[in-house]
Design a protein around this motif. Structure first.
Motif, PDB file in Angstrom:
ATOM      1  N   GLU A   1       0.813  -1.220   0.000  1.00 39.86           N
ATOM      2  CA  GLU A   1       0.000   0.000   0.000  1.00 39.86           C
ATOM      3  C   GLU A   1       0.847   1.271   0.000  1.00 39.86           C
ATOM      4  O   GLU A   1       0.564   2.208  -0.751  1.00 39.86           O
TER       5      GLU A   1
ATOM      6  N   GLU B   1      -7.030   6.832   0.295  1.00 40.37           N
ATOM      7  CA  GLU B   1      -8.298   6.107   0.176  1.00 40.37           C
ATOM      8  C   GLU B   1      -8.443   5.479  -1.208  1.00 40.37           C
ATOM      9  O   GLU B   1      -8.973   4.381  -1.349  1.00 40.37           O
TER      10      GLU B   1
ATOM     11  N   LYS C   1      -6.365   2.232  -1.463  1.00 40.63           N
ATOM     12  CA  LYS C   1      -7.021   1.069  -0.860  1.00 40.63           C
ATOM     13  C   LYS C   1      -7.951   0.373  -1.863  1.00 40.63           C
ATOM     14  O   LYS C   1      -8.116  -0.841  -1.829  1.00 40.63           O
TER      15      LYS C   1
END
Length: 159
Positions: A29, A60, A63
């Motif tokens: 990530e 965000e 993700k």
């Protein structure tokens, strides 16, 4: 070596050539976020730290794209020229991100193009796959069709 996004194709080839399937995972990530930010903030004089709200939105988005480097690069490009928080939220909320498909991500990149540029890309569907274009001929066709408009500062071919 054969690459595919479909497990069934990978298994078929593995059985056919008697080799194992190597499944690649997405980026971590933080690596994916770094890649997206490097494209989204490319050429920005202020470092990304100066855009705290945008950085949160980028996190965000990351993700949702599950470590896909291609998605990070495309979405970073979509975000690049518009550092408006509303634009970034619109991209984050796009249903195309939730489909977890490269085609959806590429479609998002196409959708946010100005209409004239969309027309330039759509023009390619009139030709067979793998058609070789002469760059200058292609530009002249786009000009003739009105896809490229001259400006006061530049001639159409330069645009």
């Amino acid at each position: 070596m054969v690459t595919t996004r479909m497990d069934s194709v990978a298994l078929m080839f593995a059985n056919l050539i008697k080799r194992e399937v190597v499944k690649l995972e997405g980026l971590k990530e933080d690596e994916c976020l770094q890649l997206l930010n490097s494209h989204a903030f490319a050429g920005v004089e202020n470092p990304p730290n100066d855009h705290k709200k945008l950085r949160i939105i980028a996190g965000e988005i990351v993700k949702k794209i599950l470590g896909s480097p291609l998605a990070a690069k495309v979405i970073g490009g979509v975000l690049k020229d518009n550092l408006d928080e509303r634009h970034w939220r619109t991209v984050r909320e796009s249903s195309l991100l939730n489909q977890n498909s490269i085609n959806s991500i590429l479609r998002l990149g196409y959708i946010v193009l100005p209409n004239l540029l969309q027309n330039c890309f759509a023009f390619f569907c009139m030709f067979p796959q793998n058609h070789a274009f002469d760059k200058d001929d292609l530009v002249r066709m786009w000009i003739a069709l009105g896809f490229i408009q001259p400006s006061q500062r530049m001639v159409s071919e330069d645009i």
